[in-house]
Design an enzyme around this catalytic site. Structure first.
Site, mmCIF file in Angstrom:
data_model
loop_
_atom_site.group_PDB
_atom_site.id
_atom_site.type_symbol
_atom_site.label_atom_id
_atom_site.label_comp_id
_atom_site.label_asym_id
_atom_site.label_seq_id
_atom_site.Cartn_x
_atom_site.Cartn_y
_atom_site.Cartn_z
ATOM 1 N N VAL A 345 1.550 7.590 37.047
ATOM 2 C CA VAL A 345 2.585 8.631 37.017
ATOM 3 C C VAL A 345 2.622 9.274 35.629
ATOM 4 C CG1 VAL A 345 5.068 9.056 37.133
ATOM 5 C CG2 VAL A 345 3.966 7.626 38.860
ATOM 6 N N HIS A 346 2.581 8.474 34.616
ATOM 7 C CA HIS A 346 2.596 8.977 33.241
ATOM 8 C C HIS A 346 1.407 9.901 32.990
ATOM 9 C CE1 HIS A 346 1.972 8.486 28.767
ATOM 10 N NE2 HIS A 346 3.269 8.784 28.805
ATOM 11 N N THR A 347 0.234 9.531 33.492
ATOM 12 C CA THR A 347 -0.985 10.326 33.288
ATOM 13 C C THR A 347 -0.946 11.635 34.060
ATOM 14 O OG1 THR A 347 -2.329 8.382 32.833
ATOM 15 C CG2 THR A 347 -3.484 10.345 33.623
#
Length: 523
Positions: A345-347
């Protein structure tokens, strides 16, 4: 008339947990000191033992030296002499800009050392009550073994020179670690050659754990093969020839004539199979164990694994993951998968990116075990390799490899009519076998080739991460990986993905691995 600066020699040893090795090294330093009158001679170690190399230089300067030759107290130019010791000396030169530093070559195959090997062999023959022609004898030369093929080749060269120079029927080369064949395998191979006598010669400077293992392996063979005479030759040890070669290397260094085995050095020229290491920076990798055995509680520390601290994210990264953890309901996902999923999700910047991620049963656990045991990540493109967190790789001692730009990969791609990414995966299979985590983030053809090798040739990478992005063959290749039941795998079912996604999965696994080690040490 200008006076020459006061000269010093620092003999730089590797260091050992074995007190016999340390004692012999220091006896050799005393012999160097006795045979180099007028020069200041000190010694230090890369790891475990003390003083450190920096402390040896400090002692040399305190005694008045203004010109210091650092001489590697090792036989051959491999990683220690090419990377670790020069890196130490470069740091010292920065700390002491007024001192004239020189770095010497290791001992190498000096004629005096060949003569010493000859002495050790003749002395071993003299221990036998039998008279036997050398034509009926096989010499078994045991080297240390390194990841540097040039250094390993020097061991083979020495074996050939002794075989021809002394008239042995044959010579068998083996290594105590890293290179093949290993000692037990080399001894078994020599025993099958049909010679009445084997002479086992450790190509080592000093006693130590590895030399003791070599003699133990020879004793085992002697017990198993009573019809073959197995003689133990001595290692080089404390000898005037060794001391004189060290002094000669110091003089060569000051004169600017220090000659390494550079023509086939993998750090200088492209050597088949080691192309990626050209220009690799010189970094010392002994920082955690430098002077270890001199510290309080050293005996316990030497036997204990390195201390691991939990992963500490940057404050902005920590805040991002706080937002991600609160941004959706994660209760439907297994706890073991959360680190990887939240990093995806962060990426991607998309909470929905994780909805079609597929983990085979036990994939996370298999990946963590593989990173800690095999310590190698194979990638299809350098973008995946670049996306891996360098600090985590170094803390866990994990190597990465990507062959997509290597010359042999290009040759294989053209000869076989496959993409370079697929050829790089095939080369990784050939080079490393099953002991890899395979992370594919760009090329569907790399997944296709990996699945083919798994199904048709029995390849069993510890974990396959397949998350390429695109529209041509991407969805189909991921479907094939998902159906590949023979290996643990992580993939998704859509066209989304990419190199940052594959790197994020590995980073998440490394974070979990590091945190598990830290938790284990706290118990």
């Amino acid at each position: 008339m200008t006076r020459a600066p006061t000269a010093g020699i620092v003999v730089a040893g590797h260091g050992s947990r074995d007190p016999d090795a340390v004692r012999e090294f220091e006896s050799l330093v005393e012999l160097v000191r006795a045979r180099a009158p007028g020069q200041i001679v000190t010694h230090g170690y890369l790891e475990f033992s003390s003083p450190t190399i920096a402390e040896a230089v400090t002692a040399n300067l305190a005694a008045g030296a203004r010109q210091v030759a650092v001489v590697p107290g090792v036989l051959l130019a491999a990683r220690h002499a090419k990377n670790d010791m020069p890196a130490e000396m470069q740091g010292l030169a920065r700390d002491h800009p007024d001192i004239d530093f020189h770095f010497g070559a290791p001992l190498n195959l000096h004629p005096q050392l060949l003569q010493l090997a000859q002495e050790r062999i003749v002395a071993a023959e003299a221990t036998s009550p039998c008279t036997m022609r050398r034509a009926d004898t096989c010499l078994v030369l045991v080297g240390r073994g390194t990841s540097d093929p040039d250094a390993n080749g020097e061991v083979a060269k020495l074996a050939r020179m002794l075989e021809e120079g002394m008239g042995f029927g044959a010579a068998q080369v083996c290594y105590s670690g890293t290179a093949r064949p290993l000692v037990a395998d080399g001894l078994r191979a020599a025993a099958r050659m049909g010679y009445a006598r084997l002479i086992v010669l450790p190509f080592f400077l000093f006693d130590g754990v590895l030399v003791k293992r070599i003699y133990a392996a020879a004793a085992d063979l002697r017990a198993r093969e009573p019809d073959i005479e197995v003689l133990d030759a001595g290692y080089f040890g404390v000898h005037p020839h060794v001391a004189d070669v060290m002094i000669e290397r110091a003089r060569e260094a000051v004169a600017g004539r220090a000659a390494m085995n550079c023509s086939l050095c993998k750090y200088r020229v492209q050597i088949v199979g080691f192309e990626q290491q050209v220009g690799e920076p010189q970094r010392a990798h002994h920082l955690d164990v430098r002077g270890l055995l001199a510290r309080p509680g050293a005996a316990d520390a030497a036997a204990a694994p390195a201390a691991f601290a939990p992963y500490e994210p940057h404050p902005i990264e920590a805040e991002s993951f706080r937002i991600i953890a609160a941004g959706r309901d994660w209760s439907a996902f297994p706890a073991a998968q959360l680190t990887v999923l939240q990093r995806l999700v962060h990426t991607s910047g998309d909470f929905n990116a994780v909805d079609d991620i597929y983990f085979s049963a036990g994939a996370v656990e298999s990946g963590i075990r593989a990173l800690l045991r095999c310590k190698r990540v194979l990638t299809d493109v350098t973008m995946v390799q670049t996306g891996l967190k360098r600090a985590l790789l170094e803390q866990l001692g994990i190597d990465t490899w990507c062959g997509v730009h290597d010359r042999e990969t290009h040759l294989m791609s053209e000869a076989l009519g496959i993409t370079r990414s697929a050829a790089g995966v095939r080369r990784g299979w050939e080079k490393f076998g099953n002991d890899v985590v395979l992370a594919i983030g760009d090329a569907p053809t790399a997944i296709v080739e990996a699945v083919r090798l798994i199904r048709e040739h029995g390849w069993r990478p510890q974990l396959v991460i397949g998350l390429p992005v695109g529209f041509v063959g991407t969805r189909e290749s991921k479907d094939e990986l998902r159906r590949c039941l023979q290996v643990p795998r992580v993939t998704n079912s859509g066209t989304r993905g990419g190199s940052p996604w594959a790197a994020s999965v590995v980073n998440g696994l490394m974070i979990d691995a590091l945190n598990q080690l830290a938790e284990y040490e706290r118990r």
